[in-house]
Design a protein around this motif. Structure first.
Motif, PDB file in Angstrom:
ATOM      1  N   LEU A   1       0.696  -1.148  -0.011  1.00  0.00           N
ATOM      2  CA  LEU A   1       0.087  -0.173  -0.044  1.00  0.00           C
ATOM      3  C   LEU A   1       0.837   1.284  -0.098  1.00  0.00           C
TER       4      LEU A   1
ATOM      5  N   LEU B   1      -0.874  -5.950   2.292  1.00  0.00           N
ATOM      6  CA  LEU B   1      -2.027  -6.890   2.126  1.00  0.00           C
ATOM      7  C   LEU B   1      -1.627  -8.154   1.400  1.00  0.00           C
TER       8      LEU B   1
ATOM      9  N   ALA C   1      -8.784 -10.577   0.447  1.00  0.00           N
ATOM     10  CA  ALA C   1      -8.479  -9.141   1.087  1.00  0.00           C
ATOM     11  C   ALA C   1      -8.008  -8.303   0.042  1.00  0.00           C
ATOM     12  N   ILE C   2      -7.232  -8.643  -0.880  1.00  0.00           N
ATOM     13  CA  ILE C   2      -6.521  -7.623  -1.773  1.00  0.00           C
ATOM     14  C   ILE C   2      -7.622  -7.094  -2.660  1.00  0.00           C
ATOM     15  N   CYS C   3      -8.297  -8.024  -3.218  1.00  0.00           N
ATOM     16  CA  CYS C   3      -9.519  -7.707  -3.998  1.00  0.00           C
ATOM     17  C   CYS C   3     -10.470  -6.824  -3.425  1.00  0.00           C
ATOM     18  N   GLU C   4     -11.044  -6.975  -1.975  1.00  0.00           N
ATOM     19  CA  GLU C   4     -11.885  -6.399  -1.351  1.00  0.00           C
ATOM     20  C   GLU C   4     -11.265  -4.795  -1.261  1.00  0.00           C
ATOM     21  N   TYR C   5     -10.182  -4.502  -0.877  1.00  0.00           N
ATOM     22  CA  TYR C   5      -9.463  -3.254  -0.754  1.00  0.00           C
ATOM     23  C   TYR C   5      -9.505  -2.481  -2.076  1.00  0.00           C
ATOM     24  N   LEU C   6      -9.120  -3.271  -3.286  1.00  0.00           N
ATOM     25  CA  LEU C   6      -9.057  -2.608  -4.570  1.00  0.00           C
ATOM     26  C   LEU C   6     -10.556  -2.253  -4.989  1.00  0.00           C
ATOM     27  N   GLU C   7     -11.714  -3.066  -4.604  1.00  0.00           N
ATOM     28  CA  GLU C   7     -12.875  -2.725  -4.852  1.00  0.00           C
ATOM     29  C   GLU C   7     -13.244  -1.480  -4.147  1.00  0.00           C
ATOM     30  N   GLU C   8     -12.749  -1.208  -2.963  1.00  0.00           N
ATOM     31  CA  GLU C   8     -13.302   0.088  -2.319  1.00  0.00           C
ATOM     32  C   GLU C   8     -12.355   1.320  -2.696  1.00  0.00           C
ATOM     33  N   ARG C   9     -10.865   1.025  -3.351  1.00  0.00           N
ATOM     34  CA  ARG C   9     -10.529   2.137  -3.685  1.00  0.00           C
ATOM     35  C   ARG C   9     -10.807   2.301  -5.268  1.00  0.00           C
TER      36      ARG C   9
END
Length: 205
Positions: free
Chosen positions: A57, A63, A68-76
C-alpha cells in the motif's frame, strides 16, 4: 501501490480483477519456482506466510490473501463493481466465492501439490501424497454440484460478473493445465468457462 506477482492461480485472480477494473499497478515478479517467496526478505518484509500475491500500500504496509486484496481494490476503485454495490450483492459475491474456494479451488490445488507438484512443494510444506487422488475427486464433486446451479444464469453469483467468477476461472484453467480437465458432462460449467476465457482479462497473469 505495488503488486507482488508470480506464476500460479492465486496472483492471477488479482491480475484479472485489476484488468477488469482497468487498474494498472507497478509489479514486482517473485520467483516462485526458485523459492524466492520462502526466503528473506520476502517472507519477513512482505508476506510472513511466504505466499503470493501481496499488495504494498501507499503507506508501505502490505496486504496479502487474494480476497483481502480484491476487497481493498474494490473500495479504492469501485467501478466497475466486482464484489457489489449493495449489502445484498456483496454478501452473495462473498458467499459464492467462499463456496467455490472450499468446494473446488482448494482441493484442486492441493491435489496438484501432492501429486504432479510434489517435487516442488515437498521441501516447502507438509504434503500428503496419499490424499492427492481424493482431493482431485472432491474438486470434481464440487464442479458437479455447481454445474446444474448455473444452468440458467450467466455468472456464478447471478447476472453479473464477480470475484467468484474470476476465482473459479483461474483455478479451473490452472487445473486444465495440470491434468485436471473439466469433464465434458459438465456442460453448463464448460459454457461458462469458454465465455470467461474469451474475456480480455483472461490474458492477465
Amino acid at each position: 501501490m505495488k503488486f507482488y506477482n508470480s506464476i500460479g492461480p492465486n496472483p492471477r485472480v488479482v491480475a484479472m480483477f485489476m484488468a477488469e477494473k482497468g487498474i494498472e499497478i507497478p509489479e514486482v515478479t517473485i520467483d516462485l519456482r526458485g523459492g524466492e517467496n520462502r526466503r528473506v526478505p520476502y517472507c519477513t518484509d512482505v508476506n510472513e506466510a511466504g505466499q503470493t500475491p501481496a499488495l504494498e500500500l501507499d503507506d508501505g504496509s502490505f496486504l496479502c490473501e487474494i480476497t483481502a486484496i480484491c476487497e481493498y481494490l474494490e473500495e479504492r476503485f469501485p467501478e466497475p463493481p466486482l464484489i457489489g454495490t449493495t449489502a445484498e450483492e456483496r454478501a452473495k459475491t462473498r458467499m459464492w466465492a467462499r463456496r467455490v474456494d472450499i468446494k473446488i479451488c482448494e482441493p484442486l490445488t492441493n491435489g496438484f501439490r501432492y501429486a504432479e507438484g510434489l517435487p516442488l512443494f515437498e521441501p516447502r510444506m507438509r504434503c500428503l501424497p496419499e490424499a492427492a487422488a481424493g482431493l482431485k475427486a472432491i474438486a470434481q464433486d464440487g464442479i458437479a454440484w455447481l454445474d446444474p446451479l448455473i444452468a440458467d444464469r450467466d455468472f456464478i453469483a447471478g447476472d453479473r460478473l464477480s470475484l467468484a467468477d474470476l476465482m473459479l476461472f483461474t483455478f479451473l484453467d490452472f487445473g486444465v493445465s495440470v491434468g485436471q480437465p473439466i469433464d465434458p458432462a459438465f456442460t453448463h460449467i464448460l459454457r461458462w468457462f469458454e465465455r470467461m476465457k474469451s474475456r480480455p482479462s483472461a490474458t492477465a497473469n
